[in-house]
Design an enzyme around this catalytic site. Structure first.
Site, PDB file in Angstrom:
ATOM      1  CE1 TYR A  33     -17.604 -49.012 -12.895  1.00  0.00           C
ATOM      2  CE2 TYR A  33     -18.385 -47.014 -13.939  1.00  0.00           C
ATOM      3  CZ  TYR A  33     -17.431 -47.675 -13.214  1.00  0.00           C
ATOM      4  OH  TYR A  33     -16.303 -47.022 -12.808  1.00  0.00           O
ATOM      5  NE  ARG A  52     -14.104 -50.472 -20.219  1.00  0.00           N
ATOM      6  CZ  ARG A  52     -13.681 -49.236 -19.979  1.00  0.00           C
ATOM      7  NH1 ARG A  52     -12.378 -48.985 -19.911  1.00  0.00           N
ATOM      8  NH2 ARG A  52     -14.531 -48.250 -19.817  1.00  0.00           N
ATOM      9  NE  ARG A 100     -26.185 -60.921   2.272  1.00  0.00           N
ATOM     10  CZ  ARG A 100     -25.033 -61.523   2.529  1.00  0.00           C
ATOM     11  NH1 ARG A 100     -24.996 -62.815   2.752  1.00  0.00           N
ATOM     12  NH2 ARG A 100     -23.908 -60.821   2.561  1.00  0.00           N
ATOM     13  CE  LYS A 147     -16.202 -48.181 -16.612  1.00  0.00           C
ATOM     14  NZ  LYS A 147     -15.300 -47.332 -15.840  1.00  0.00           N
ATOM     15  CD  GLU A 179      -6.801 -48.339 -12.871  1.00  0.00           C
ATOM     16  OE1 GLU A 179      -7.180 -48.059 -14.015  1.00  0.00           O
ATOM     17  OE2 GLU A 179      -7.164 -49.367 -12.277  1.00  0.00           O
ATOM     18  CG  LEU A 204     -11.027 -50.091 -16.703  1.00  0.00           C
ATOM     19  CD1 LEU A 204     -11.875 -51.323 -16.394  1.00  0.00           C
ATOM     20  CD2 LEU A 204     -11.873 -48.842 -16.571  1.00  0.00           C
TER      21      LEU A 204
END
Ligand code: PLP
Length: 284
Positions: A33, A52, A100, A147, A179, A204
């Site tokens: 995301y 990114r 799956r 991310k 972070e 990140l």
């Protein structure tokens, strides 16, 4: 107000946007995301977030469903369709739906979703008060530079911080602050040096972090890109966090230690001002 969201090429009322129960984002957190701030209907630091996004996709081998220009157009369109003046755009891309199986599907059809959140970014009340932090162990996986939507542990960390009476969490590994739960952590040493952790797989690569470092250097500040301990943070002159959602917010307390004067620091406030001014000027 009902939002208009984007789902795989369609513009839909939020209640009508549906994703398969077999989507790998849902089953495996096989998705990435990005979050871009919007001020005055314009995108802040968009090119950094777009770059990114491509990096996260390429690390996971997911093909981007749209060209760079089409992605920018969708960002602009979602702002317009929702009349968004100030807030955030969330974009998620999963590897898509498939029966799956741990093995990736041979012919994936990625799912692309964008939605907006209207909220004050510039006049966040926490800018005036600062925030308090509780430190918790960093128990995330080791590729935090990607991310991904694996946000359960950061969510648990924030809940633990709130349970302890703090606003948010800083994650600590091997004695060093990695972070924040959803932000980059920084300190200002008593001599005015900005200290922020160097880039690696451990954290990140914050887009706001990169801009703040450039602005700090441009303002003549010394910047050290290295890890710092909780003890060093507790005795720092200032501490603050940066992210697309809050720009720069002072930290006034870490666990039981009051930072500096216990009020938002002058350097962090100055850096937020520089960031806001320069990013509003370059918003697209
Ligand atoms: N670190 C983590 C774990 C985050 O989730 C975020 C933002 O979501 C950041 C840092 C800050 O990144 P950026 O400045 O690009 O928003």
């Amino acid at each position: 107000m009902t939002r208009i969201v984007y789902l795989n090429g369609a513009w839909l009322a939020e209640a009508d946007a549906k994703v398969s129960v077999f989507d790998r984002g849902f089953l495996f957190a096989d998705a990435i995301y990005e979050v871009t701030a919007v001020i005055g209907g314009k995108l802040i630091d968009y090119h950094g977030h777009a770059a990114r996004l491509q990096r996260s996709l390429s690390e996971l081998g997911i093909a981007c469903p749209l060209t760079d220009q089409a992605l920018l157009d969708v960002h602009r369109d979602i702002v317009r369709r929702n009349g968004l003046d100030e807030g955030l755009i969330y974009l998620q891309i999963s590897r898509g739906a498939a029966d799956r199986d741990f093995a990736y599907p041979a012919k994936p059809e990625p799912t692309l979703v964008l939605f907006t959140q209207a909220k004050p970014v510039l006049n966040n009340p926490r800018n005036e008060t600062g925030i308090s932090i509780a430190t918790v162990p960093d128990w995330r996986w080791e590729r935090r530079d990607i991310k991904t939507v694996q946000l359960l542990y950061p969510s648990m960390a924030k809940m633990e911080a709130m349970r302890r009476g703090a606003d948010d969490a800083w994650l600590v590994e091997d004695g060093l602050v990695t972070e924040g739960s959803a932000a980059t952590a920084h300190i200002i040493k008593p001599d005015g040096t900005l200290v922020t952790r160097g880039l690696s797989h451990a954290l990140l690569h914050g887009i706001t972090r990169a801009s703040i470092i450039d602005l700090a250097r441009g303002a003549g500040m010394t910047v050290e890109e290295r890890g710092f301990s909780v003890e060093e943070a507790k005795t720092a002159a200032e501490a603050f966090i940066t992210s697309a959602t809050n720009f720069a917010t002072s930290v006034i307390k870490i666990d039981d230690a009051v930072i500096g004067t216990g009020k938002p620091g002058l350097v962090a406030t100055k850096l937020r001002g520089l960031y806001t001014e320069s990013r509003l000027a370059s918003a697209i």
